[in-house]
Design an enzyme around this catalytic site. Sequence first.
Site, mmCIF file in Angstrom:
data_model
loop_
_atom_site.group_PDB
_atom_site.id
_atom_site.type_symbol
_atom_site.label_atom_id
_atom_site.label_comp_id
_atom_site.label_asym_id
_atom_site.label_seq_id
_atom_site.Cartn_x
_atom_site.Cartn_y
_atom_site.Cartn_z
ATOM 1 C CB CYS A 1 -2.353 93.804 19.655
ATOM 2 S SG CYS A 1 -2.161 92.495 18.785
ATOM 3 C CG HIS B 1 -2.925 97.029 17.035
ATOM 4 N ND1 HIS B 1 -1.451 96.851 16.982
ATOM 5 C CD2 HIS B 1 -3.380 95.819 16.644
ATOM 6 C CE1 HIS B 1 -1.347 95.459 16.606
ATOM 7 N NE2 HIS B 1 -2.626 94.792 16.465
ATOM 8 C CG ASN C 1 -0.881 92.384 14.222
ATOM 9 O OD1 ASN C 1 -0.143 92.976 15.276
ATOM 10 N ND2 ASN C 1 -2.155 91.886 14.429
HETATM 11 N N1 COA Z 1 -4.249 83.768 0.966
HETATM 12 C C1 COA Z 1 -5.125 83.150 0.030
HETATM 13 N N2 COA Z 1 -6.352 82.993 0.652
HETATM 14 C C2 COA Z 1 -6.625 83.010 2.136
HETATM 15 C C3 COA Z 1 -5.592 83.294 2.861
HETATM 16 C C4 COA Z 1 -4.366 83.718 2.361
HETATM 17 N N3 COA Z 1 -3.233 84.043 2.964
HETATM 18 N N4 COA Z 1 -6.474 83.451 3.976
HETATM 19 C C5 COA Z 1 -7.561 83.009 3.760
HETATM 20 N N5 COA Z 1 -7.681 82.856 2.544
HETATM 21 C C6 COA Z 1 -8.974 82.817 2.038
HETATM 22 C C7 COA Z 1 -10.050 81.673 3.132
HETATM 23 O O1 COA Z 1 -9.799 80.604 2.988
HETATM 24 C C8 COA Z 1 -11.171 82.156 2.530
HETATM 25 O O2 COA Z 1 -11.411 81.322 1.494
HETATM 26 P P1 COA Z 1 -13.059 80.491 1.268
HETATM 27 O O3 COA Z 1 -13.612 81.567 0.986
HETATM 28 O O4 COA Z 1 -12.885 79.597 -0.074
HETATM 29 O O5 COA Z 1 -13.241 79.837 2.631
HETATM 30 C C9 COA Z 1 -11.101 83.479 1.973
HETATM 31 O O6 COA Z 1 -9.753 83.508 1.989
HETATM 32 C C10 COA Z 1 -11.950 84.584 2.612
HETATM 33 O O7 COA Z 1 -11.549 84.453 4.166
HETATM 34 P P2 COA Z 1 -11.835 85.461 5.153
HETATM 35 O O8 COA Z 1 -11.470 84.998 6.513
HETATM 36 O O9 COA Z 1 -13.411 85.733 4.924
HETATM 37 O O10 COA Z 1 -10.943 86.778 4.538
HETATM 38 P P3 COA Z 1 -11.423 88.122 5.129
HETATM 39 O O11 COA Z 1 -11.471 89.114 4.037
HETATM 40 O O12 COA Z 1 -11.987 88.342 6.575
HETATM 41 O O13 COA Z 1 -9.748 88.411 5.457
HETATM 42 C C11 COA Z 1 -8.324 88.611 7.385
HETATM 43 C C12 COA Z 1 -9.040 87.821 6.450
HETATM 44 C C13 COA Z 1 -7.424 87.600 8.515
HETATM 45 C C14 COA Z 1 -7.216 89.260 6.673
HETATM 46 C C15 COA Z 1 -9.381 89.645 7.957
HETATM 47 O O14 COA Z 1 -10.313 88.935 8.526
HETATM 48 C C16 COA Z 1 -8.567 90.069 9.170
HETATM 49 O O15 COA Z 1 -7.414 91.017 9.078
HETATM 50 N N6 COA Z 1 -9.148 90.154 10.423
HETATM 51 C C17 COA Z 1 -8.629 90.681 11.488
HETATM 52 C C18 COA Z 1 -7.518 89.881 12.025
HETATM 53 C C19 COA Z 1 -6.749 90.871 13.006
HETATM 54 O O16 COA Z 1 -6.486 91.787 12.834
HETATM 55 N N7 COA Z 1 -6.227 90.058 14.096
HETATM 56 C C20 COA Z 1 -5.180 90.733 15.233
HETATM 57 C C21 COA Z 1 -6.066 91.455 15.810
HETATM 58 S S1 COA Z 1 -5.141 92.278 17.059
#
Ligand code: COA
Length: 322
Positions: free
Chosen positions: A113, A249, A279
């Site tokens: 990214c 970003h 993203n």
């Molecule tokens: N829809 C519904 N539920 C979802 C889901 C979706 N698309 N994706 C994940 N979940 C669920 C998970 O399975 C988890 O369920 P559980 O509690 O039963 O295990 C729950 O939601 C919470 O998951 P978690 O990963 O803790 O959520 P979060 O608040 O951290 O959000 C992201 C997930 C990916 C949105 C967040 O962590 C994020 O944006 N991280 C940065 C990623 C990023 O920027 N990457 C690129 C960097 S350049």
Amino acid sequence: MIYSKIAGTGRYLPERILTNAELEKIVETSDEWIRTRTGVERRHVAAEDETTSSLCIEAAKSAMEAADVKSEDIDLIVIGTTTPDLIFPNIATLVQQALDIHGCPAFSIEAACTGFIYALSTVDKFIRAGESQCALVIGAEIITKLVDWNDRSTCVLFGDGAGAVIVKPSAEPGILSTHLGADGKYKELLYYPVGASKDLVAAGTDAVGIIMRGNEVFKVAVKTLGAVAQQALKANNMDKSELDWLIPHQANLRIIQATAKRLKLPLEKVIITVQDHGNTSAASVPMALDVGIRDGRIKRGQLILMEAFGGGFTWGSVLMRY
Ligand code: COA
């Protein structure tokens, strides 16, 4: 003193828009979950016959028109991308050929990214050294072709696009500083498990996708993007209050909000496109820059901080007067 200055910008987004409602039919998710956790409402997805270079070409044409630059004026092409058309020749040569440019250096930079920030920082050095009078710099990605559409934790996040800028030397600032960084110890938190020299053939038709520990990526992203911004301001003896625009970003609205909060910057001073683009990896910062310029918010002479963070991890910033 020679500065690098942005002479024009452009962007290209594939026609097809994939909404959160459509994603509800593909994986077990909801519009509400996606919006509240990520801020993404829709993203553009490339058609089967589109390639990253085809997106680059359209974005480049639009930047060249904005800068009033012809193909024969361009003497350097650098593209940040992690999703090139081919393993070789490099994507910048494909774009070079399509734009009928011949002979100038053309290469790509792979920094996930942060690809565009790495590319712009590299071009800044060429310009300052007097080795380029008119450079085309692009951040572009068709990341949806890497996505595992069965994995709800990643497939809702990403989109495709390309953002381009024309950079020229100028006696007036210009790019004031660039800072790049990386730390490979974070590889396991965000990566794609297949490449030219590893498991490419074995992967075959098996579902391969982006491997991401979202929660942990989130925390490091917020910390790093805050630190990168402070680093750029400190190096220029500037205060955050002097910033007209932050262009971070566009990975997740919550990361953007947390970064702005750390900098005590109101969100009105942040260009936000994640709701419409998702993203788009290396394309996110140059597309957001183009959005801000074309809708009239970003004006000549204003102080702009662009910053990015991505797999590696890699990170970087460009502080500039537009
Ligand atoms: N829809 C519904 N539920 C979802 C889901 C979706 N698309 N994706 C994940 N979940 C669920 C998970 O399975 C988890 O369920 P559980 O509690 O039963 O295990 C729950 O939601 C919470 O998951 P978690 O990963 O803790 O959520 P979060 O608040 O951290 O959000 C992201 C997930 C990916 C949105 C967040 O962590 C994020 O944006 N991280 C940065 C990623 C990023 O920027 N990457 C690129 C960097 S350049």
